[in-house]
Design an enzyme around this catalytic site. Structure first.
Site, PDB file in Angstrom:
ATOM      1  CG  HIS A  50      52.033  10.965  46.152  1.00 47.45           C
ATOM      2  ND1 HIS A  50      52.599  10.693  44.929  1.00 47.45           N
ATOM      3  CD2 HIS A  50      52.730  12.004  46.674  1.00 47.45           C
ATOM      4  CE1 HIS A  50      53.593  11.546  44.720  1.00 47.45           C
ATOM      5  NE2 HIS A  50      53.706  12.345  45.764  1.00 47.45           N
ATOM      6  CG  MET A  85      56.707   3.524  45.062  1.00 48.35           C
ATOM      7  SD  MET A  85      54.952   3.210  45.317  1.00 48.35           S
ATOM      8  CE  MET A  85      54.865   1.498  44.774  1.00 48.35           C
TER       9      MET A  85
END
Length: 282
Positions: free
Chosen positions: A37, A186
């Protein structure tokens, strides 16, 4: 750092920013932020004067109620993480009632068939939920640029299709997959993995890379069969699907063509935790 919990307050604030001809970037997230992110946020910060990060666990894109309930919620930690990155990031963290006007339902979309491939086969209504929340965020924030990770490549292509079909004035920016040291893509769901399984999950990416090499000399069908065989030997992981598809249409490959770009997609269960990954093949 400014935090907005109601869309009308954010809309009024951003109106002033827009009058100053500032470029605006949006990074939609469901929280439980990780380095993947943050790589999107960092890119948005480089390319825009103002960056909005939304933190909202969208109920309409979950076909599994248990998955929604178990989705990690780490709002305070997320705020601290973003603050360390840049104190000028604007946070939008609405309630479902606010963003859906007390009517938490999905719209129905036609993504020209993209929604019927892969994830669409296994997660009923998922992409209607994605399209609904992303279009709502675009309407509220009115970004110049919006950033999405390639881990959810099918989602990325669907959002591009939605923006194009609806002539939305936003540039959709795809960003490379961020991986853990062992190669595992991830994901917020990785936090739910037992440590031994999380370490062993390097097997997923290693298998994708080996399959990429095979695809250079073997057919798509033979390559997928090989992947299925590798996973059948590994008791910790259950392969839901492996598919080689055209990057543009997301349709399965039957015969390789030189002028087409292909990508390999997998969905894997580790215990009850569902993981997805993909790699470009050419």
């Amino acid at each position: 750092m400014q935090i907005f919990n109601q869309k009308e307050a954010l809309i009024q604030f951003l109106k002033q920013e827009k009058t100053e001809n500032k470029t605006l970037g949006l990074v939609p997230t469901m929280g439980a932020l990780h380095k993947g992110h943050l790589s999107l946020v960092e890119k948005a910060l480089i390319n825009n004067d103002v960056v909005v990060v939304s933190i909202f666990v969208n109920p309409t894109q979950f076909d599994n109620k248990t998955d929604l309930e178990k989705y990690p919620k780490t709002f305070d930690r997320d705020l601290e993480t973003l603050k360390l990155l840049n104190e000028n990031i604007i946070i939008f963290a609405p309630s479902a009632e606010d963003i859906y006007d007390n009517n938490v339902t999905s719209e129905t979309f036609d993504f020209d068939g993209l929604e019927h491939q892969m994830e669409g086969k296994y997660r009923s209504g998922h992409f209607d939920g994605v399209g609904t929340i992303v279009r709502k965020l675009f309407t509220i924030v009115q970004p110049d640029n919006a950033y999405f990770g390639e881990k959810d490549f099918q989602q990325l292509q669907i959002i591009r299709k939605m923006a194009a079909k609806n002539q939305l004035p936003v540039n959709i920016v795809g960003c490379p997959i961020s991986r853990e040291e062992n190669g595992l893509a991830m994901s917020s769901r990785n936090e739910r993995l037992p440590q031994d399984i999380r370490k062993e999950a390097s097997f997923i990416y290693k298998t994708l890379l080996q399959a990429k090499d095979k695809f250079g000399t073997e057919s798509a069908i033979d390559t997928v069969n090989w992947i299925e065989k590798q996973f059948s030997k590994h008791s910790d992981f259950s392969l839901e699907y492996a598919e080689i598809a055209d990057e543009k249409t997301l349709k399965p490959v039957k015969t390789k063509k030189e002028n087409k770009r292909y990508r390999l997609f997998v969905a894997v269960y580790a215990n009850d935790i569902r993981l997805i990954d993909n790699v470009a093949l050419n």
